[in-house]
Design a protein around this motif. Structure first.
Motif, PDB file in Angstrom:
ATOM      1  N   GLU A  89       1.197  -1.389   0.099  1.00  0.00           N
ATOM      2  CA  GLU A  89      -0.277   0.129  -0.276  1.00  0.00           C
ATOM      3  C   GLU A  89       1.007   1.196   0.023  1.00  0.00           C
ATOM      4  O   GLU A  89       0.911   2.224  -1.142  1.00  0.00           O
ATOM      5  N   LEU A  90       2.008   1.395   0.986  1.00  0.00           N
ATOM      6  CA  LEU A  90       2.624   2.623   0.803  1.00  0.00           C
ATOM      7  C   LEU A  90       3.644   2.787  -0.676  1.00  0.00           C
ATOM      8  O   LEU A  90       3.579   3.975  -0.903  1.00  0.00           O
ATOM      9  N   LEU A  91       4.002   1.488  -0.629  1.00  0.00           N
ATOM     10  CA  LEU A  91       4.849   1.910  -2.264  1.00  0.00           C
ATOM     11  C   LEU A  91       4.072   2.305  -3.251  1.00  0.00           C
ATOM     12  O   LEU A  91       4.541   3.174  -4.208  1.00  0.00           O
ATOM     13  N   ASP A  92       2.699   1.514  -3.406  1.00  0.00           N
ATOM     14  CA  ASP A  92       1.798   2.383  -3.895  1.00  0.00           C
ATOM     15  C   ASP A  92       1.395   3.637  -4.100  1.00  0.00           C
ATOM     16  O   ASP A  92       1.376   4.600  -5.419  1.00  0.00           O
ATOM     17  N   THR A  93       1.099   4.108  -2.673  1.00  0.00           N
ATOM     18  CA  THR A  93       0.226   5.562  -2.533  1.00  0.00           C
ATOM     19  C   THR A  93       1.255   6.602  -2.712  1.00  0.00           C
ATOM     20  O   THR A  93       1.202   7.519  -2.620  1.00  0.00           O
ATOM     21  N   GLU A  94       2.039   6.271  -1.631  1.00  0.00           N
ATOM     22  CA  GLU A  94       3.043   7.387  -1.729  1.00  0.00           C
ATOM     23  C   GLU A  94       4.594   7.034  -1.749  1.00  0.00           C
ATOM     24  O   GLU A  94       5.903   7.798  -1.997  1.00  0.00           O
ATOM     25  N   LEU A 124       8.302   4.066   2.345  1.00  0.00           N
ATOM     26  CA  LEU A 124       8.948   2.754   2.988  1.00  0.00           C
ATOM     27  C   LEU A 124       9.892   2.550   3.644  1.00  0.00           C
ATOM     28  O   LEU A 124      10.711   1.804   3.934  1.00  0.00           O
ATOM     29  N   THR A 125       9.193   3.081   5.200  1.00  0.00           N
ATOM     30  CA  THR A 125      10.095   3.311   6.585  1.00  0.00           C
ATOM     31  C   THR A 125      10.396   1.699   7.407  1.00  0.00           C
ATOM     32  O   THR A 125       8.565   1.546   7.048  1.00  0.00           O
ATOM     33  N   VAL A 185       3.583  -3.189  -8.188  1.00  0.00           N
ATOM     34  CA  VAL A 185       5.708  -3.512  -7.435  1.00  0.00           C
ATOM     35  C   VAL A 185       5.762  -4.603  -8.193  1.00  0.00           C
ATOM     36  O   VAL A 185       7.145  -5.214  -7.685  1.00  0.00           O
ATOM     37  N   MET A 186       5.439  -4.949  -9.184  1.00  0.00           N
ATOM     38  CA  MET A 186       5.323  -6.266  -9.289  1.00  0.00           C
ATOM     39  C   MET A 186       6.604  -5.769 -10.751  1.00  0.00           C
ATOM     40  O   MET A 186       7.242  -6.193 -10.406  1.00  0.00           O
ATOM     41  N   PHE A 187       5.562  -4.800 -11.407  1.00  0.00           N
ATOM     42  CA  PHE A 187       6.456  -4.176 -12.529  1.00  0.00           C
ATOM     43  C   PHE A 187       6.963  -2.999 -12.841  1.00  0.00           C
ATOM     44  O   PHE A 187       7.322  -2.333 -13.263  1.00  0.00           O
TER      45      PHE A 187
END
Length: 177
Positions: free
Chosen positions: A19-24, A29-30, A104-106
């Motif tokens: 979720e964090l990778l996608d939205t922000e 991501l920490t 996140v896959m691609f």
């Protein structure tokens, strides 16, 4: 009982990281942010994954595992052309229903978050599904004789490009047409 709780924390960390990778983006991501998001200590990332790189790898692995389930839902029939189209539709459906995981896959993970896809077990098997379907289409005479891996790569890039444009809102017209 403790095993269920462990899986729950692990799965929640994977979901929150995706979720964090996608939205922000990757900067969000920490370990501290993830711990806060799911209500655990920062130590949970190290306990379950050994560190952030392994957590990101688990996020990508989880996405490919889910993607493999979509492809696995396509049952081969006597019509290899229809089967190939069904695989393309499953690819698109996965991306539409799981844009965060698809990203996140691609997506553009780089630096310490970059994932070597050779370490993701399911990424190769998902491509093998496409290669096998392509081989069937070639053998049936729908395509001219060619290396199935080469043709599957071309088909994959075409479907991937379409889906990426669609998810980005850049596809002209109505995508359902």
């Amino acid at each position: 009982m403790a095993r269920v709780a462990e899986q729950s924390v692990r799965e929640r960390l994977i979901e929150a990281a995706a979720e964090l990778l996608d939205t922000e983006g990757p900067a969000a991501l920490t370990t501290r942010r993830l711990a806060k998001e799911i209500g655990v200590s920062t130590m949970a990332v190290y306990t379950y994954f050994g560190g952030m790189p392994e957590l990101v790898k688990a996020v990508v692995q989880d996405a490919f595992d889910r993607f493999a389930e979509y492809l696995g839902d396509v049952t081969p029939t006597d019509d290899p052309g229809a089967d190939l189209a069904s695989i393309a539709h499953a690819y698109r459906r996965f991306a539409q229903q799981n844009p965060r995981r698809y990203h996140v896959m691609f997506g553009g993970l780089s630096g310490t978050l970059a994932v070597d896809h050779r370490e993701i077990d399911t990424s190769n098997s998902t491509f093998t599904v496409l290669v096998d379907a392509t081989r069937r289409v070639i053998d049936a005479g729908f395509f001219q004789p060619a290396d199935p891996v080469h043709v599957a790569t071309q088909l994959w890039t075409m479907v991937h490009g379409f889906v990426h444009l669609e998810l980005s809102g850049l596809l002209p017209g109505d995508p359902d047409d």
